[in-house]
Design an enzyme around this catalytic site. Sequence first.
Site, mmCIF file in Angstrom:
data_model
loop_
_atom_site.group_PDB
_atom_site.id
_atom_site.type_symbol
_atom_site.label_atom_id
_atom_site.label_comp_id
_atom_site.label_asym_id
_atom_site.label_seq_id
_atom_site.Cartn_x
_atom_site.Cartn_y
_atom_site.Cartn_z
ATOM 1 N N TYR A 52 -2.555 38.945 -15.686
ATOM 2 C CA TYR A 52 -2.050 39.616 -14.492
ATOM 3 C C TYR A 52 -2.495 41.061 -14.481
ATOM 4 O O TYR A 52 -2.383 41.742 -15.496
ATOM 5 C CB TYR A 52 -0.522 39.554 -14.418
ATOM 6 C CG TYR A 52 -0.106 38.672 -13.270
ATOM 7 C CD1 TYR A 52 -0.341 39.095 -11.962
ATOM 8 C CD2 TYR A 52 0.454 37.423 -13.479
ATOM 9 C CE1 TYR A 52 -0.021 38.277 -10.894
ATOM 10 C CE2 TYR A 52 0.771 36.602 -12.409
ATOM 11 C CZ TYR A 52 0.526 37.032 -11.118
ATOM 12 O OH TYR A 52 0.825 36.228 -10.057
ATOM 13 N N GLU A 54 -2.150 43.373 -11.388
ATOM 14 C CA GLU A 54 -1.908 43.993 -10.081
ATOM 15 C C GLU A 54 -2.182 45.485 -10.168
ATOM 16 O O GLU A 54 -1.766 46.149 -11.125
ATOM 17 C CB GLU A 54 -0.458 43.755 -9.644
ATOM 18 C CG GLU A 54 -0.226 42.332 -9.182
ATOM 19 C CD GLU A 54 1.227 42.077 -8.783
ATOM 20 O OE1 GLU A 54 1.978 43.040 -8.613
ATOM 21 O OE2 GLU A 54 1.582 40.891 -8.655
ATOM 22 N N ASP A 198 -20.118 42.520 8.556
ATOM 23 C CA ASP A 198 -19.745 41.393 7.694
ATOM 24 C C ASP A 198 -21.052 40.727 7.257
ATOM 25 O O ASP A 198 -21.660 39.977 8.015
ATOM 26 C CB ASP A 198 -18.861 40.413 8.467
ATOM 27 C CG ASP A 198 -18.523 39.174 7.651
ATOM 28 O OD1 ASP A 198 -19.129 38.972 6.568
ATOM 29 O OD2 ASP A 198 -17.664 38.389 8.103
ATOM 30 N N THR A 224 -19.203 38.164 1.067
ATOM 31 C CA THR A 224 -18.893 37.199 0.019
ATOM 32 C C THR A 224 -19.789 37.486 -1.184
ATOM 33 O O THR A 224 -20.733 38.275 -1.103
ATOM 34 C CB THR A 224 -19.198 35.756 0.465
ATOM 35 O OG1 THR A 224 -20.596 35.677 0.749
ATOM 36 C CG2 THR A 224 -18.394 35.356 1.689
ATOM 37 N N LYS A 227 -22.714 33.342 -1.633
ATOM 38 C CA LYS A 227 -23.756 32.779 -0.765
ATOM 39 C C LYS A 227 -25.119 33.244 -1.286
ATOM 40 O O LYS A 227 -25.472 32.895 -2.399
ATOM 41 C CB LYS A 227 -23.469 33.158 0.687
ATOM 42 C CG LYS A 227 -22.109 32.596 1.164
ATOM 43 C CD LYS A 227 -21.821 32.849 2.628
ATOM 44 C CE LYS A 227 -20.419 32.357 3.004
ATOM 45 N NZ LYS A 227 -20.082 32.656 4.411
ATOM 46 N N ARG A 233 -17.506 32.247 -6.314
ATOM 47 C CA ARG A 233 -16.857 32.190 -5.004
ATOM 48 C C ARG A 233 -15.889 33.365 -4.907
ATOM 49 O O ARG A 233 -14.942 33.458 -5.682
ATOM 50 C CB ARG A 233 -16.103 30.861 -4.859
ATOM 51 C CG ARG A 233 -15.467 30.624 -3.498
ATOM 52 C CD ARG A 233 -15.222 29.139 -3.293
ATOM 53 N NE ARG A 233 -16.493 28.434 -3.297
ATOM 54 C CZ ARG A 233 -17.301 28.318 -2.237
ATOM 55 N NH1 ARG A 233 -16.939 28.805 -1.065
ATOM 56 N NH2 ARG A 233 -18.449 27.701 -2.331
HETATM 57 C C1 LIG Z 1 -18.879 32.699 4.955
HETATM 58 C C2 LIG Z 1 -18.458 33.811 5.826
HETATM 59 C C3 LIG Z 1 -17.266 34.513 5.603
HETATM 60 C C4 LIG Z 1 -16.271 34.192 4.527
HETATM 61 O O1 LIG Z 1 -15.968 32.942 4.261
HETATM 62 P P1 LIG Z 1 -14.959 32.458 3.123
HETATM 63 O O2 LIG Z 1 -15.195 31.008 3.170
HETATM 64 O O3 LIG Z 1 -13.599 32.885 3.538
HETATM 65 O O4 LIG Z 1 -15.367 33.104 1.827
HETATM 66 C C5 LIG Z 1 -16.983 35.603 6.401
HETATM 67 N N1 LIG Z 1 -17.828 35.988 7.354
HETATM 68 C C6 LIG Z 1 -18.989 35.355 7.593
HETATM 69 C C7 LIG Z 1 -19.884 35.874 8.664
HETATM 70 C C8 LIG Z 1 -19.322 34.232 6.856
HETATM 71 O O5 LIG Z 1 -20.456 33.578 7.128
#
Ligand SMILES: *Cc1c(COP(=O)(O)O)cnc(C)c1O
Length: 417
Positions: A52, A54, A198, A224, A227, A233
């Site tokens: 933990y 936090e 994003d 993320t 990817k 993940r």
């Molecule tokens: C994949 C993705 C996310 C996040 O996805 P999670 O499955 O919650 O990790 C956020 N924004 C975009 C544009 C994505 O393609």
Amino acid sequence: MNRTLGQVDPEMAAVLAEELERQRTTLVMIPSENYASKAVLSAQGCVMTNKYAEGYPGARWYNGCASVDKAEQLAIDRAKELFGAEHVNVQAHTGSQANMAAYYAVLDPGDTVLSLSVDHGGHLSHGQNTNFSGRYYRVHHYALDRESELLDYESARKIAHLYRPKLIVVGFSAYPRVIDWDAWRGIADEVDALLMADVAHIVGLIAAGVHPSPVPYADIITSTTHKTLRGPRGAFIMCKRHLAGIIDRSIFPGIQAGPLMHVIAAKAIAFREAMTNEFREYQRQIVKNARTLAESLQEDGIRLVSGGTDTHLMLCDLRPLTLTGRDAANLLEEAGIIVNKNCIPYDHQPSAIASGIRPGTPALTTRGMKEAEMKEIGKLMARVLRNPLEAEVRKQVREEVLALCERFPIYEDLEVA
Ligand SMILES: *Cc1c(COP(=O)(O)O)cnc(C)c1O
């Protein structure tokens, strides 16, 4: 305590072994998926899952945090160096949580947000009405141009002036072209909005300099790590220095409690891997592979939205073949090619059926495949899609897919049980 997974739970051990086999013997072409390195996988299975922590390094609510502090600081410092960011938070559990934290930091419920809708390539967490983001905020959408199928900056500017959003969200799940961050900054400044990038999908390309970076332009950047970055993940947030406090407080105690320290350790490893020449070469190859795959599909008469790709993914419009995205993805899976159905801009099908598929090259490129294999795979996909009634074709293609997988093995010495 010391018994192996196989001894404790043979039933689950078999399921895990089956998934490993699937990842080895199919062509993983979902552009948001990848094969994390053994180093990343081992950190994700490490004892930091027990801890933990936090709070943040040097300021925890629990004792015994000396080594997790080091792990998190390494992750933060490496991400800062890799992207040239002023501030980094590495605790977001997933991309959606990172987005939730970003909104929570700078918006109040009912505030106005401008984003791209899911059917044009945006993400669920950008204000879709079935998602918290669509319920808590007043969301308006900009769109892709009907003809070119590219982002329409002029119309986005007009929509921004009309609705005066507090936040503009830019960054997509199914847009295959380069994003002009400078243009978005200009639009945001004209209407006094904050700009959020994003980069969940293209973050690996950005780390390698293969796609322009939003870091100099955006106030907040979410991403993320699983990817194109090829890490565990999870997710992270970058922001301008003056937003550091509210971003950190919005993750903890705002929307999360204990951080996943084993995953944060794995993120640090992924950031280190992303600093290597090998990784930069890998990202360049992803894009070359995507271009080659796109050309191969087009040569065989598959229409691509916007006519091609600059990134790791492409969007195939299947309407000319009178196939739906759902059927196409299922036919391809029978042949060992794993893609996902996806809406195309101005799609008339509901998203559960969709008129497109969204193939990508990150995972194939991790296996070491190059242009020659992409040409071949494009032809295999077209054969399946052009002959939906012939099970024999899918059987033949499955054999060729298996041969390709054998020539480019992955996770050879990995064991699950
Ligand atoms: C994949 C993705 C996310 C996040 O996805 P999670 O499955 O919650 O990790 C956020 N924004 C975009 C544009 C994505 O393609």
